[in-house]
Design a protein around this motif. Structure first.
Motif, PDB file in Angstrom:
ATOM      1  N   ILE A 459       0.353  -0.718  -4.176  1.00  0.00           N
ATOM      2  CA  ILE A 459      -0.509  -1.354  -3.178  1.00  0.00           C
ATOM      3  C   ILE A 459      -1.200  -0.243  -2.403  1.00  0.00           C
ATOM      4  N   GLN A 460      -2.539  -0.207  -2.497  1.00  0.00           N
ATOM      5  CA  GLN A 460      -3.302   0.865  -1.867  1.00  0.00           C
ATOM      6  C   GLN A 460      -3.650   0.551  -0.419  1.00  0.00           C
ATOM      7  N   ARG A 461      -3.968  -0.725  -0.149  1.00  0.00           N
ATOM      8  CA  ARG A 461      -4.299  -1.120   1.208  1.00  0.00           C
ATOM      9  C   ARG A 461      -3.895  -2.563   1.430  1.00  0.00           C
ATOM     10  N   LEU A 462      -3.658  -2.904   2.696  1.00  0.00           N
ATOM     11  CA  LEU A 462      -3.364  -4.278   3.098  1.00  0.00           C
ATOM     12  C   LEU A 462      -4.280  -4.630   4.260  1.00  0.00           C
ATOM     13  N   PHE A 492       3.980 -12.491   2.893  1.00  0.00           N
ATOM     14  CA  PHE A 492       2.933 -11.477   2.843  1.00  0.00           C
ATOM     15  C   PHE A 492       3.258 -10.329   3.790  1.00  0.00           C
ATOM     16  N   SER A 493       3.893 -10.649   4.918  1.00  0.00           N
ATOM     17  CA  SER A 493       4.237  -9.611   5.892  1.00  0.00           C
ATOM     18  C   SER A 493       5.319  -8.672   5.378  1.00  0.00           C
ATOM     19  N   ASP A 494       6.013  -9.055   4.291  1.00  0.00           N
ATOM     20  CA  ASP A 494       7.037  -8.170   3.711  1.00  0.00           C
ATOM     21  C   ASP A 494       6.417  -7.055   2.879  1.00  0.00           C
ATOM     22  N   LEU A 495       5.138  -7.188   2.528  1.00  0.00           N
ATOM     23  CA  LEU A 495       4.488  -6.185   1.692  1.00  0.00           C
ATOM     24  C   LEU A 495       4.125  -4.965   2.520  1.00  0.00           C
ATOM     25  N   SER A 496       4.087  -3.810   1.865  1.00  0.00           N
ATOM     26  CA  SER A 496       3.692  -2.588   2.536  1.00  0.00           C
ATOM     27  C   SER A 496       2.955  -1.691   1.553  1.00  0.00           C
ATOM     28  N   VAL A 497       2.088  -0.851   2.085  1.00  0.00           N
ATOM     29  CA  VAL A 497       1.345   0.100   1.263  1.00  0.00           C
ATOM     30  C   VAL A 497       2.320   1.026   0.545  1.00  0.00           C
TER      31      VAL A 497
END
Length: 925
Positions: A459-462, A492-497
């Motif tokens: 994941i490059q950006r959020l 969705f808030s669990d995702l990170s760059v």
């Protein structure tokens, strides 16, 4: 999909003109103006007015730009419009932005510009502007590089801002500093107000960085070579003894080999006006080529002006009439409309190679597809955003509808202007009238085509319900399923760059907008472990001393991939474990029985033959790769022609699954080798013979045979596939007699390294001693040294037992710190980590070319093939043996014969050592 004939013509002319002008090493900057010559710096505009944007970014490589964003976001409504900057290939990037002519457009907007090249250099700036009469920019916010400093002012991206006694100035830790602590080239964030006289006044300045000396990388043409340097873009660049110089083949070259006209990528250090080259890489190809159309406005002795831009001619220039008939320079006349093909050579003067007279084009035609955003009394606003307010449109265009406009519904039935609705997807054909207003001739309502897409990577950006993977922004909706690798739901808030994610969804080819249907993220760092089972417990096994935990979810398979039970595992079996690090060991996701641990081989013997791309010792041939390193007795790198038949060499390499032996490192030995030394897997054995990697040895009563602990055993105790260390001597009859055979316990582990030193390596919390001369494989597939490993954290080690029974690392392979190396399909259809990874092509969709990355973690036979949706082979990008490393292949949208293929979906498939991965891509013309 927009095509403005005359706009394209103007862009090409502008590119040629800018390329031919010297470019100074100015600081990066952003200029916004209502004038196309950027003679003014403006902050307020009227609805429907054009805004001209200029970015000066010499630190970027204009030949390798992979991120290009220009966004306008309404500060109240959140409405967003996206554009792209046009690359002028001279460190400048421009955009002509048609501002919306609608009531909703009035107010304050934030302009955000971002550019990044593939090396990782980035330009980013933000600026507040106003659209509409009465919009007061009483406050402003600006971030960028300092371009000027003086008494009571600071220049940010060439915009002068007053600094007063009340201005708060802080560093990046919020500590107070003075204006004198800031230097030109620093990055700052400024907030302030617009004074009554229109002058911006800073209320707060925060120093974001303080880089000191400025290092810049750029590409361009070497214009001149002098005794101590080169000239590029009209500036002298010093070359000294520390400057690294490489040729187009990545091999070091001498300064004397540099020539004017060469294209090169240069990394320099800029200290005030002093520019020193740190590295110069020559690139293939010497000239920029161009194609342009326009009207001849004047003719001279050595060329002509095309719409007031000079183009030179020479003896190589060819001239043709409208029907292809041959002309001369003397046949050209002022007022003729011509098409010109030419080059921009070392003198930076555009020179025509072919001039063809054509008919003057008619009205400026256009073709556009998009979604209706607004409907007025006699116009529609088209954007490329199917859902306003989500991701924001990437393009907006107001189109006039007249009584002559033909309008068709989805079934091609005639409809009226009143039947059009906001949100409909339409294709519009029209022209631009003399006032510059787009006018529709035909409006067709269509069902937007969408295609399935799957990409995998970090994941490059959020953003706001948007994530970017492989440079593709995916919109996340309430229907998007987000799970971890075990299928557990995530938010969705669990995702990170930085997380590795596999995204399945669909994309609108006409708009390039992507929507995610399912996101699977990997929250654990995987470990690959191959070794021998030496203990079995109730819920775990020990593999070469490492505890491996087994659960009901662990997949257990035999050599052929058939399912096994935990009870089927036996002590002494070789297994490959894929799982993740946990307290006390490894939690297994899969366990698969293997015939042998690994395929590394070592041979020290007399060189018998050198033939093309192979060498022969002991009757077996090793294939030389493009990355094979060949060293002399002192460790200096030499070519294959430096090897001597009849002299001893030591070869380090691999045995591939198809039986091919490949050499990674070949070293000439400085002693007379009378004996023979071979390390590798046992392929066969008899009553008095043993075969190791195709080399036969005889065994007699004098042969010493020992196990891992040094205990005597017999030849029959050695299992097929076991790794052995054989010392032998040659016999007068040409046979080889083994003096000593020692069985080795071998362990191969790939995972995060805790400690990497010259004498030891720690992985999975366990220390391993380092061999005195380990084989070090760098991430580019070349053999190197530990000093070249840098800061890699993901490594693969091969450890084998020494005479004392201790595991010692004899080979270490560096990998890019990415856990994207994963997809092999097992019989049950689950995705399991594998020895290679086929990346999603980028860009996707694409036109006219795209790049495919293939990561190979162990050497093998590789085929990379393009197929159409009918399964017919279109093109082959790679076929042969590749060493471990990451490779990039470019497909230019042509078949095997070189003919361009049609738009549509295509499959690309990689086959590595019998394992296959397939992905899809879309060519949109």
């Amino acid at each position: 999909m927009i095509a403005f004939d005359t706009k394209t013509r103007g862009v090409l002319l502008g590119m040629i003109l800018l390329l031919s002008a010297p470019v100074a090493f100015a600081q990066s900057g952003l200029t916004v103006s209502r004038n196309s010559d950027f003679s003014t710096h403006d902050l307020t505009f009227e609805p429907g007015e054009k805004m001209f944007v200029l970015v000066d970014a010499p630190e970027l490589d204009p030949m390798d730009i992979d991120a290009n964003e220009l966004r306008l976001r309404h500060e109240n409504s959140g409405e967003e419009i996206r554009f792209r900057l046009e690359n002028q290939f001279n460190a400048r990037y421009t955009a002509d932005v048609q501002l919306p002519d609608a009531e909703w457009a009035r107010g304050r907007w934030t302009l955000h510009v971002r550019l990044r090249d593939k090396v990782g250099h980035e330009f980013e700036a933000r600026l507040s502007i106003g659209i509409g009469a009465g919009v007061q920019l009483s406050e402003f916010e600006l971030e960028g590089l300092v371009t000027d400093l003086g008494d009571g002012f600071i220049g940010v991206m060439h915009r002068k801002i007053r600094v007063t006694e009340r201005t708060e100035i802080e560093d990046d830790t919020d500590r107070p500093i003075r204006l004198s602590d800031i230097e030109v080239g620093d990055r700052v964030h400024v907030r302030g107000i617009i004074g009554d006289d229109g002058t911006p006044v800073a209320k707060r300045i925060q120093l974001k960085s303080h880089d000191g000396q400025n290092e810049v990388e750029f590409s361009g043409m070497i214009q001149e070579v002098f005794d101590r340097g080169i000239v590029m873009f009209g500036r002298k660049i010093e070359v000294n003894e520390q400057t690294e110089i490489f040729g187009a083949n990545e091999q070091p070259i001498l300064f004397s080999e540099l020539q004017p006209g060469m294209m090169a990528r240069v990394k320099v250090r800029v200290d005030m006006d002093h520019i020193v080259a740190l590295r110069i890489r020559v690139r293939a190809g010497n000239d920029f080529t161009f194609e342009v159309k326009g009207t001849i406005t004047s003719i001279g002795d050595r060329g002509f002006e095309l719409e007031n831009h000079f183009i030179a001619v020479d003896d190589q220039t060819e001239y043709f009439g409208k029907n292809g008939e041959q002309l001369t320079f003397g046949d050209l006349e002022v007022g003729m409309f011509v098409q010109v093909h030419g080059v921009l050579g070392a003198d930076r003067v555009p020179t025509a190679r072919r001039v063809k007279v054509e008919d003057e084009p008619g009205p400026r035609e256009f073709e556009v597809k998009g979604f209706i955003r607004e409907i007025g009394d006699n116009a529609i606003l088209i954007t490329w955003d199917p859902r306003p307010g989500t991701m924001g449109p990437s393009f907006a265009m107001k189109i006039l509808v007249t009584d002559d406009t033909k309008i068709l519904g989805k079934d091609d039935e005639p409809i009226t202007f009143a039947d059009l609705e906001v949100g409909q997807f339409v294709e519009v054909h029209g022209f631009v009238n003399d006032e510059g207003v787009p006018v529709a001739r035909l409006i067709e309502v269509e069902e937007p085509e969408r295609q399935e897409i799957t990409v995998a990577g970090e994941i490059q950006r959020l953003g706001d319900r948007v994530l970017v993977v492989k440079s593709i922004p995916f919109r996340v909706t309430n229907d998007t399923q987000i799970v971890d690798e075990m299928g557990a739901p995530l938010r969705f808030s669990d995702l990170s760059v930085g997380m590795f994610a596999r995204v399945k969804g669909y994309i609108f080819p006409a708009t390039h907008e992507a929507v995610a249907l399912k996101i699977e993220v990997r929250t654990r760092r995987y470990v690959h472990l191959t070794g021998t089972i030496n203990e079995i417990g109730s819920d775990a096994i020990s593999v070469s001393g490492i505890r491996v935990f087994v659960t009901a979810d662990t997949k257990i398979m035999d050599v052929d991939g058939n399912a096994l039970e935990f009870a089927d595992l036996e002590v002494g079996q070789v297994v490959r474990v894929i799982g993740w690090k946990t307290d006390g060991g490894v939690m297994a996701r899969s366990i698969r029985v293997r015939l042998r641990v690994e395929d590394e081989v070592l041979v020290a013997a007399v060189l018998e033959a050198v033939e093309g791309e192979s060498i022969t010792v002991l009757g077996v041939s090793f294939q030389l790769l493009s990355t094979t390193v060949i060293l002399d007795e002192s460790g200096n790198e030499i070519g294959v022609d430096g090897l001597e038949i009849g002299k001893p060499v030591a070869i380090r390499g691999d045995l591939l699954e198809d039986g091919t032996l490949v050499a990674y490192k070949v070293k000439k030995l400085d002693r007379d080798v009378r004996g023979i030394h071979v390390v590798g897997p046992v392929e066969s054995s008899g009553a008095s013979t043993i075969e190791v990697i195709g080399i036969h040895f005889f065994v007699d009563g004098s042969t010493q045979i020992v196990d891992v602990l040094g205990r005597p055993i017999t030849l029959t105790d050695i299992a097929l596939g076991a790794t052995v260390d054989v010392h032998a001597v040659g016999q007068p009859d040409g046979t080889r007699l083994a003096r000593k055979i020692r069985v080795l316990e071998v362990l191969v582990v790939m995972g995060d390294v805790d400690v990497l030193a010259s004498d030891r390596v720690q992985i999975l919390g366990r220390d391993f001693m380092m061999d005195s001369d380990p084989l070090v494989m760098l991430d580019n597939g070349r053999a190197g040294s530990l000093a070249e490993t840098g800061s890699f954290s993901l490594v693969e080690i091969r450890a084998a037992t020494n005479e004392a029974g201790e595991l010692v690392v004899s080979k270490i392979t560096m990998h890019q710190d990415s856990q994207s190396t994963t997809v092999e399909t097992d019989p049950d259809g689950d995705a399991l980590p594998a020895s290679f990874n086929l990346g999603q092509n980028y860009p996707n969709p694409f036109n006219p070319s795209t790049t495919i990355e293939l990561e190979v973690t162990s050497a093998g036979s590789v085929d990379l093939t393009i197929y159409n949706v009918l399964g017919q082979r279109v093109a082959t990008l790679a076929s042969g043996v590749l060493a471990s490393g990451t490779y990039s292949f470019v497909w230019n949208g042509t078949d095997a014969s070189g003919a361009a293929v049609a738009s549509g979906l295509y499959l690309y498939q990689a086959r590595v050592a019998g394992t296959v991965q397939t992905r899809t891509m879309a060519l949109i013309k």
